[in-house]
Design an enzyme around this catalytic site. Structure first.
Site, PDB file in Angstrom:
ATOM      1  CB  CYS A 319      -0.867  -0.047   1.255  1.00  0.00           C
ATOM      2  SG  CYS A 319      -1.796   1.447   1.510  1.00  0.00           S
ATOM      3  NE  ARG A 422     -19.955  -1.959 -15.482  1.00  0.00           N
ATOM      4  CZ  ARG A 422     -20.432  -3.011 -14.878  1.00  0.00           C
ATOM      5  NH1 ARG A 422     -19.764  -4.119 -14.884  1.00  0.00           N
ATOM      6  NH2 ARG A 422     -21.590  -2.958 -14.281  1.00  0.00           N
TER       7      ARG A 422
HETATM    8  P1  IMP Z   1      -0.927  -6.904   3.803  1.00  0.00           P
HETATM    9  O1  IMP Z   1      -1.437  -8.124   4.484  1.00  0.00           O
HETATM   10  O2  IMP Z   1      -0.037  -6.068   4.679  1.00  0.00           O
HETATM   11  O3  IMP Z   1      -0.288  -7.207   2.495  1.00  0.00           O
HETATM   12  O4  IMP Z   1      -2.201  -5.973   3.524  1.00  0.00           O
HETATM   13  C1  IMP Z   1      -3.344  -6.425   2.853  1.00  0.00           C
HETATM   14  C2  IMP Z   1      -4.395  -5.345   2.910  1.00  0.00           C
HETATM   15  O5  IMP Z   1      -3.951  -4.167   2.223  1.00  0.00           O
HETATM   16  C3  IMP Z   1      -5.693  -5.674   2.183  1.00  0.00           C
HETATM   17  O6  IMP Z   1      -6.555  -6.482   2.920  1.00  0.00           O
HETATM   18  C4  IMP Z   1      -6.286  -4.286   1.936  1.00  0.00           C
HETATM   19  O7  IMP Z   1      -6.940  -3.772   3.068  1.00  0.00           O
HETATM   20  C5  IMP Z   1      -5.053  -3.440   1.704  1.00  0.00           C
HETATM   21  N1  IMP Z   1      -4.791  -3.205   0.272  1.00  0.00           N
HETATM   22  C6  IMP Z   1      -4.911  -4.079  -0.745  1.00  0.00           C
HETATM   23  N2  IMP Z   1      -4.511  -3.509  -1.918  1.00  0.00           N
HETATM   24  C7  IMP Z   1      -4.151  -2.249  -1.622  1.00  0.00           C
HETATM   25  C8  IMP Z   1      -3.654  -1.163  -2.423  1.00  0.00           C
HETATM   26  O8  IMP Z   1      -3.420  -1.264  -3.621  1.00  0.00           O
HETATM   27  N3  IMP Z   1      -3.433   0.000  -1.752  1.00  0.00           N
HETATM   28  C9  IMP Z   1      -3.668   0.128  -0.416  1.00  0.00           C
HETATM   29  N4  IMP Z   1      -4.073  -0.883   0.374  1.00  0.00           N
HETATM   30  C10 IMP Z   1      -4.330  -2.055  -0.230  1.00  0.00           C
END
Ligand code: IMP
Length: 503
Positions: A319, A422
């Protein structure tokens, strides 16, 4: 001047440690529970869904397809099928999970007039090689036969009809539904005696009901933590967005997902309110709202009557929202504040609204700290994406000579491509595309983590997530303490001497 400027920093999860608590005698890993409510309940009632192991997989293209959702449900968690795909594709993924009935499978079928090339195509796409044939080509139709990979040649029989190549029903091993009931042990006994790899279950009129495969029975019996619904089918969640929910939710709900999740990083909006109201007005299904990172955000969602609240804006491993927009919050601080709001809400309303920490929960200690800060469950993308079952294919790394999986954010250019213009989209990406190491089968990956989480809980003197909420004491640790926490002032020799990863 802003309404408020908070001068104390917002903290990441990794800035907290849990202090040890008193660990009594006779406590072992098997006595620690990672079960927690997933959906809201009134004081004195039981929640409609309680996760046996409170881990969830993120609703992301790279992460949660049917294979991961099934593997995670088998281990006591819950997968959430992503909504950044066409509506029928998402509904199909929910259907694929729901076909698995803790060992009893509602199989995909063909009609006798289908062509063998269609079977080949479906086999290649799905990876299944056994298909019943029913009179009208529906899963509940009268059973006419079975077509398996041994019944045709990919080249010679391509144009033949299924009727010409199938084994007719008379030559098949079928049993009546009444003989097995819903009892897997009975099915297992029959299979053992039968010499067959699968059992076809039909009703009194000869209509197909289920199939039971030897390999699934083993799987089922090895997994006492399975998350199944009232019909013994695996549980699964489905995400929906705030744009096409009036079309998406009805079609996805036909496949009977167990819980729905709003899919937006900013859940404190009028759009989320409208979408949640729509679902609540039309369906009897729990809805988890989010994401929020403040007390106000929680109160807004709880006021809408959501059944759970997801926390996180900015902490996800892929993110870049905060970097791009300056809006978000450290995940440790966000969880702490929202969970305090949840506890206040419970005191005033006698309703407990579970909180899910979503984003930035990557290794075992993050899970334990998130629970201790008040989270009931964690949702993870980075953690699951490397597993064999994730929705991301194995590719050759562009940076090193080895195999990896790609992990891309839902806000990355790659994920947003599906919409084909879309919808109006923001003009800039909020996520990146990355490579992650392969993590092997989900079950093994998760077991290693569970040992560490359970070990951490025992050191904290807490035998359950509920006890962590009541008794845990956390402290912020400095950057130097973080350094002190790892191996330091030594040259670590080699991976062979230090087996086991740090995840
Ligand atoms: P991770 O487990 O730290 O990789 O975070 C996963 C979480 O990041 C997901 O469940 C979303 O809430 C958030 N997320 C997913 N894709 C994105 C993105 O492109 N930008 C910001 N947050 C994201």
């Amino acid at each position: 001047m802003a309404r408020n400027v908070i001068e104390s920093p917002s903290r990441a999860l990794s800035e907290y440690v849990i202090l040890p608590g008193y660990t009594g005698k006779g406590t072992g890993p098997e006595t620690v529970s990672m079960s927690a409510p997933l959906v809201a309940y009134r004081e004195g009632e039981e929640p409609r869904i309680r996760l046996k192991r409170s881990l969830m997989s993120a609703a992301m293209q790279a992460v949660t397809g049917p294979a991961l959702a099934i593997a995670l449900a088998q281990q006591g968690g819950l997968g959430v099928i992503y909504c950044s795909q066409p509506i029928d594709a998402q509904a199909g993924m929910v259907r694929d999970v729901k076909r698995f009935k803790g060992g009893f499978v509602v199989p995909e079928v063909f009609s006798p007039e289908s062509r063998i090339y269609e079977v080949i195509e479906r086999r290649n796409r799905r990876g299944y090689s056994t298909f019943p044939v029913t009179e009208d080509g529906t899963p509940g139709g009268r059973l006419l036969g079975l077509v398996t990979k041994n019944d045709f040649d990919d080249e010679y029989h391509r144009e033949k009809t299924v009727r010409e190549r199938m084994i007719p029903a008379e030559g098949l091993y079928t049993v009546r539904e009444l003989e097995v009931g819903g009892d897997l042990r009975a099915a297992d006994r029959m299979l053992r005696e039968s010499h067959h790899g699968s059992l076809i279950v039909v009703d009194d009129e000869g209509r197909l009901r289920y199939m039971v495969f030897k390999k699934d029975i083993r799987q089922h019996m090895d997994n006492p933590h399975e998350m199944v619904d009232g019909k013994k089918r695996y549980m699964v969640g489905a995400a929906f967005n705030t744009r096409d929910f009036t079309e998406r939710v009805p079609e996805v709900m036909r496949e009977e997902p167990d819980v729905l999740f709003t899919d937006t990083s900013q859940g404190f909006t009028k759009y989320v309110a409208e979408a949640v109201r729509y679902v609540k007005d039309h369906y009897d299904v729990p809805v988890i709202g989010g994401n929020v990172v403040t007390k106000e955000g929680f109160e807004f969602l709880a006021g809408l009557g959501v059944d759970g609240v997801k926390v996180g804006m900015g902490p996800g491993s892929i993110c870049i929202t905060i970097e791009q927009t300056g809006v978000g919050r450290g995940q440790g601080t966000a969880i702490g504040e929202v969970c305090r709001a949840r506890d206040d809400f419970r005191s005033k309303n006698s309703r407990y609204v579970p909180v899910i920490a979503d984003g930035g929960v990557v290794v075992a200690k993050d899970i334990t700290v998130a629970y201790a800060l008040g989270a009931d469950a964690v949702m993870m993308g980075r953690y699951f994406v490397g597993c064999d079952e994730s929705n991301s294919p194995i590719v050759s790394s562009r940076r090193q000579r080895r195999s990896v999986k790609l992990y891309w954010g839902e806000g990355s250019e790659k994920a947003r491509a599906w919409r084909e213009g879309r919808y109006n989209q923001s003009d800039f990406p909020e996520g990146v595309v990355s490579e992650v190491d392969l993590a092997g089968p989900l079950k093994e990956h998760m077991m290693e983590t569970l040992y560490k989480v359970e070990g951490g809980m025992r050191k904290a003197g807490c035998m359950s997530i509920g006890e962590l909420h009541e008794k845990a004491v956390l402290q912020v640790h400095s950057m130097l303490s973080v350094r002190e926490a790892g191996a330091h002032d030594v040259a670590v020799v080699s991976d062979d001497d230090n087996p086991g990863d740090r995840k």
